[in-house]
Every structure is written in C-alpha cells, then in structure tokens.
Design a protein around this motif. Structure first.
Motif, mmCIF file in Angstrom:
data_model
loop_
_atom_site.group_PDB
_atom_site.id
_atom_site.type_symbol
_atom_site.label_atom_id
_atom_site.label_comp_id
_atom_site.label_asym_id
_atom_site.label_seq_id
_atom_site.Cartn_x
_atom_site.Cartn_y
_atom_site.Cartn_z
ATOM 1 N N TYR A 5 0.806 -1.221 0.000
ATOM 2 C CA TYR A 5 0.000 0.000 0.000
ATOM 3 C C TYR A 5 0.840 1.273 0.000
ATOM 4 C CZ TYR A 5 1.024 -0.227 4.984
ATOM 5 O OH TYR A 5 1.667 -0.300 6.189
ATOM 6 N N SER A 6 2.102 1.204 0.417
ATOM 7 C CA SER A 6 2.918 2.421 0.541
ATOM 8 C C SER A 6 3.191 3.090 -0.802
ATOM 9 C CB SER A 6 4.228 2.113 1.258
ATOM 10 O OG SER A 6 5.031 1.253 0.481
ATOM 11 N N GLU A 7 3.003 2.363 -1.881
ATOM 12 C CA GLU A 7 3.197 2.958 -3.206
ATOM 13 C C GLU A 7 1.875 3.316 -3.878
ATOM 14 O OE1 GLU A 7 5.943 0.718 -5.536
ATOM 15 O OE2 GLU A 7 7.438 0.718 -3.939
ATOM 16 N N SER A 8 0.763 3.045 -3.209
ATOM 17 C CA SER A 8 -0.538 3.379 -3.809
ATOM 18 C C SER A 8 -0.755 4.894 -3.781
ATOM 19 C CB SER A 8 -1.665 2.674 -3.051
ATOM 20 O OG SER A 8 -1.846 3.260 -1.772
ATOM 21 N N LEU A 9 -1.519 5.382 -4.737
ATOM 22 C CA LEU A 9 -1.800 6.815 -4.797
ATOM 23 C C LEU A 9 -2.580 7.287 -3.575
ATOM 24 C CD1 LEU A 9 -2.642 7.271 -8.577
ATOM 25 C CD2 LEU A 9 -0.564 7.942 -7.370
ATOM 26 N N GLY A 10 -3.497 6.451 -3.107
ATOM 27 C CA GLY A 10 -4.271 6.812 -1.918
ATOM 28 C C GLY A 10 -3.389 7.007 -0.698
ATOM 29 N N TYR A 11 -2.428 6.124 -0.524
ATOM 30 C CA TYR A 11 -1.507 6.243 0.605
ATOM 31 C C TYR A 11 -0.648 7.497 0.459
ATOM 32 C CZ TYR A 11 2.169 5.218 3.959
ATOM 33 O OH TYR A 11 3.051 5.306 5.004
ATOM 34 N N GLN A 12 -0.160 7.750 -0.733
ATOM 35 C CA GLN A 12 0.665 8.939 -0.969
ATOM 36 C C GLN A 12 -0.145 10.217 -0.713
ATOM 37 O OE1 GLN A 12 3.955 9.001 -1.459
ATOM 38 N NE2 GLN A 12 3.910 6.782 -1.249
ATOM 39 N N LEU A 13 -1.397 10.212 -1.127
ATOM 40 C CA LEU A 13 -2.274 11.361 -0.888
ATOM 41 C C LEU A 13 -2.489 11.568 0.612
ATOM 42 C CD1 LEU A 13 -4.092 13.557 -2.142
ATOM 43 C CD2 LEU A 13 -5.917 11.846 -2.226
ATOM 44 N N LEU A 14 -2.741 10.482 1.314
ATOM 45 C CA LEU A 14 -2.928 10.553 2.771
ATOM 46 C C LEU A 14 -1.671 11.047 3.460
ATOM 47 C CD1 LEU A 14 -4.686 9.926 5.260
ATOM 48 C CD2 LEU A 14 -3.772 7.612 5.188
ATOM 49 N N ARG A 15 -0.539 10.531 3.065
ATOM 50 C CA ARG A 15 0.734 10.936 3.668
ATOM 51 C C ARG A 15 1.012 12.421 3.426
ATOM 52 N NH1 ARG A 15 6.529 10.293 2.556
ATOM 53 N NH2 ARG A 15 7.500 10.069 4.592
ATOM 54 N N ALA A 16 0.788 12.870 2.186
ATOM 55 C CA ALA A 16 0.997 14.286 1.865
ATOM 56 C C ALA A 16 0.048 15.169 2.688
ATOM 57 C CB ALA A 16 0.803 14.532 0.374
ATOM 58 N N ALA A 17 -1.203 14.735 2.819
ATOM 59 C CA ALA A 17 -2.180 15.513 3.591
ATOM 60 C C ALA A 17 -1.763 15.604 5.060
ATOM 61 C CB ALA A 17 -3.565 14.898 3.460
#
Length: 145
Positions: A5-17
């Motif tokens: 999941y760490s490379e999924s767009l959703g995870y990246q979006l959550l991390r950036a937020a």
C-alpha cells in the motif's frame, strides 16, 4: 521490504495531507492558532456574519464542532457571537478587529506553506496538480451521494 500500500496513490495522498497538516499546525502555532481555526477565519473573511449552521456547512463539519471552535476563538478575542433576534437559540459569528489582524497573518502563513509544499513544481505542474486534486475531491464527494 515495502508494504504494497505504501506505493498506492491513496496512501501517498494521505501521507501528503498529514505532512501538510503537521506543517500547517507548526505555522499556526507561531501565530497562536490551533488547526481548524484557520478555516473559520478564512470563511468569515469571505463572508462575515455567518450563522453557526451556515459556518458548519461552509466548513463541511458538524455544528458541535463549529460550536467548540467558535467558543475557543471567542475566548481568544478573534470572533464575537451574537444571538439572532428571530431565534435566540441561533448565533451569528463575526470577526473582531483582532480576528481580522490574525487573518492577515494567516494569509501570509498560508502563502508560505504553499510555497514550501510546491517548491519544486513549475507553474504548469501546479495547475495540473490543482486540477487533478479537484477532480479527486469531486470523485470522492460524489461517491457518498
């Protein structure tokens, strides 16, 4: 080994937020504000004198959340609440002079935060990012309907 999941767009979006929110909280603390209060100030700068219900709708939160935020901001001298003449249970929220001054500081802070977040992006990428992020927001908002 990286989790899938760490490379999924959703995870990246959550991390950036989350990182954005953490950085925003740091900046807000410099001017004596708490996360969430900036949205109240910005909303009142756009449309001063909103009812608590209208403010909750504008911010996309539940009325009790606005009640807590406004109570805290009132005790800080940033806003005033006045009861609505036709319904004494309803209140209208207005910025005080101190609230307007804090909002001016907030505008500078917000520009600084955006500069930090977008520092390595050119104008074309910033516009594309804003458009894509807007579409993601729209997609997620319409998924509830």
């Amino acid at each position: 080994m990286k989790a899938w999941y760490s490379e999924s767009l959703g995870y990246q979006l959550l991390r950036a937020a989350r990182l954005h929110r953490t950085r925003a909280a740091s900046h807000l603390s410099e001017i004596g504000m708490h996360p969430g209060q900036e949205t109240v100030l910005l909303s009142l700068m756009e449309n001063d004198g909103q009812t608590m219900t209208a403010l909750a709708e504008a911010l996309g939160v539940k009325p009790p959340t606005v009640t807590k935020m406004v109570a805290r901001m009132s005790s800080q001298g940033l806003v005033n609440r006045t009861s609505v003449e036709s319904d004494r249970r309803s209140f209208t929220v207005f910025l005080t002079q101190a609230g307007r001054e804090k909002a001016a500081s907030l505008k500078k802070l917000w520009k600084q935060l955006e500069k930090e977040a977008m520092s390595n992006l050119d104008e074309r990428d910033k516009k594309r990012f804003a458009r894509v992020l807007g579409q993601i927001t729209q997609n997620l908002a319409s998924a509830d309907s």
